[in-house]
Each structure stands twice: as C-alpha cells, then as structure tokens.
Design an enzyme around this catalytic site. Sequence first.
Site, PDB file in Angstrom:
ATOM      1  CB  CYS A 188      52.909 -30.333  -2.058  1.00 19.88           C
ATOM      2  SG  CYS A 188      53.525 -30.434  -0.359  1.00 19.88           S
ATOM      3  CB  CYS A 223      48.159 -30.458   4.505  1.00 22.72           C
ATOM      4  SG  CYS A 223      48.907 -28.861   4.136  1.00 22.72           S
ATOM      5  CB  CYS A 230      41.832 -18.920  -6.810  1.00 19.83           C
ATOM      6  SG  CYS A 230      42.810 -20.238  -7.584  1.00 19.83           S
ATOM      7  CB  CYS A 232      39.626 -24.089 -10.951  1.00 22.19           C
ATOM      8  SG  CYS A 232      38.744 -24.721  -9.496  1.00 22.19           S
ATOM      9  CB  CYS A 254      38.445 -19.397  -4.584  1.00 21.16           C
ATOM     10  SG  CYS A 254      37.871 -21.100  -4.311  1.00 21.16           S
ATOM     11  CB  CYS A 282      51.436 -33.190   0.370  1.00 20.67           C
ATOM     12  SG  CYS A 282      49.985 -32.194   0.835  1.00 20.67           S
ATOM     13  NE  ARG A 313      54.133 -26.543   4.172  1.00 24.65           N
ATOM     14  CZ  ARG A 313      53.424 -27.624   3.894  1.00 24.65           C
ATOM     15  NH1 ARG A 313      52.268 -27.510   3.296  1.00 24.65           N
ATOM     16  NH2 ARG A 313      53.864 -28.816   4.226  1.00 24.65           N
TER      17      ARG A 313
END
Length: 352
Positions: free
Chosen positions: A103, A194, A66, A59, A63, A134, A266
Amino acid sequence: MTASNPQQTRHDWTRAEVAALFELPFSDLMFQAQTIHRQHFNPNEVQVSTLCSIKTGACPEDCKYCPQSARYDTGLEREKLMRVEKVIEEAKAAKASGATRFCMGAAWRSPKKKDMPYVTDMVKGVKDLGLETCMTLGMVSGDQAQQLADAGLDYYNHNLDTSPEYYGDIITTRTYQDRLETLDNVRSAGMKVCCGGIVGMGETENDRVGLLLQLANMKVHPESVPVNMLVRVEGTPLDQQEDLDPFDFIRTIAVARILMPKSHVRLSAGREEMNDQMQSMAFLAGANSIFYGEKLLTTANPESNKDMQLFKRLGINPESYQVEESEAEQEQKVQDALEEARHDHVFYNAAS
C-alpha cells in the site's frame, strides 16, 4: 439478536439492528462474529500488507488526528514524493518479508496532474513484482481514478473516519460527501475499495454504530475495512484524548465482521498500543488483515518478527495471494518458448 442468514450479504441494516449488536453480551457477540467469519474465511489465515509513505507531511487538511497536517507542529519532517525506483525497492523488501499487498500513501488533499505519471508508474512496478497494490492519495476525480485503474491498481483507500454526525468535530476542510464521491469514482473505475475509520477519537458508541452503518449499507461492501485505533501524537488536537476501552475496540471489530461478512477487516493504526492478548482477541472477533512492518505511514507499528512470532503462537499463517502474470512475465515466457523451439530445430533428437 441472532445473526442473519449467513449466506445472505445485507445492505439494508437499520441503526437499531447495529446498535443491538453492540449491546450483545460480549461472549455472544464474539461467538456470532467468529461463526460468520468461519463461513467466509479460513480462520487461521491473516492477510499481510505493508504500507509505504510515498510523500510525507505538509497536507493542507485539518484532520485532528493526523501528524501529517501542515496545521500542527508535530516535529514531522516533510518529504517530497519518493522516486519510483525507491518505491519499487521498498516493495521488493516488503515481499521478501512476507507481505502480499503493498500500500502506498501520500499526504495530499488530492493528487495534481503532474503527479499522476509517477504514481501510475509506481503501481505498474509493484504489480510486476507479483504484489497486490493499494494507494491512498486523498480525493480523486473520475479521470484520476480511471488512470489508476488502467495502471492496474487493485485497491484505493479512502476512509470515512467516523460517523456523519461526528465528522465535523474531527475534520472541517473536506466534507463527508467529498469522501463518498471519491469512493464512487473508485468504484466506477472498476477498482476495489478499502474504507474504514478510526475509533478512540472521543466519539460515542452511537458514532461507531453510525460509521459501520454507512459502510455496511454501501451498494457494494468495501472489500477491505481498516479499523484504526487512535494513535495520540503530540502536537495534534487529540494528543490528550483518553484511552479507548479495549473491549470497545474489539466490539467494533466483531460488529464489522457480522455486517460485512466477506470483507477483510484490518487491524491498522494503533497496533503498537495493543498487547498480544488484545490482538489475538481481535483475530477471534473476525479481523483477518494487518499492516506489517516497523512503520505505518508516520506512526509506530509492531516489528515484523514480533508479528510472525505471534502468528506462530496462535497457529496463524499469512494469507496467500495469487496474481495473474504481468506482461513482462508473459513476454519472457514467449521468449523462452521461442528460444526452446530454435534449440529443438537446430539439434537432432537422437531419442526419436
């Protein structure tokens, strides 16, 4: 501070009100959260979801939490987009193990045009299994959101991560406004949202107030609010971050429940670091959804049977999910009815 009218869902919370909730004595906060939780949900049911990484690593975002960022050396093996058939197999296994929502997550800044037919086919295939769907694919345009909605996607996940004030300390390659625009595109396409964040990244309590304030004052509350606890991964900039006080995490769950009484809250990343007592207290604070299975994207998650053992000890049942019949199921019923009609026409009913 006392709870507002339990029948009223507010979207006009002030920072002072949210901060006051965080400052309540712990037992008072828990009582208030549990009271509100019982007014909107069965307190002994928890939604069970499974998360599948359909495209891992590489990616371009930065972040700091991550391991999938291409900017950090975490030893994560990069994987291309999974075949549609493989995703359907994973979904079947998830359903067999008790999951009601499936998901799918891809490590993208945003999906490319060539990717969209594959992800929409994944949605259709998982829906045909009778599972709630999701996806989290990064930023999506209005057109991409509509394609996902047309395929039958129920939820789109796109977290705010933290408060607007602390956000720049965690991510520089995507703005807070970028995230809000993606959420607007999802809403406009008619999908459910979400959206939550991560705690334990070095933020202050005031930042946790800011995050929940953003979520609670949306025109429509996110139907699902994942609260992640930082998983420290070697090679990321936050791998030496100090442990979060468990009570600070539980307080965040409880305040989220009070502010967004009708949302599923969650327990997401970080459950591997929680003992049974901490998870049980989170359920008592109003958490009523978990990710289920051995892996949550690229970090460990408690094993499925361990979750079910804890549910049994607590008297908790997985929340059921009812879906409308898929087109394939409806077509099969029509075919069955036609076959039965032919059968009745050919054979004389001696009982009549």
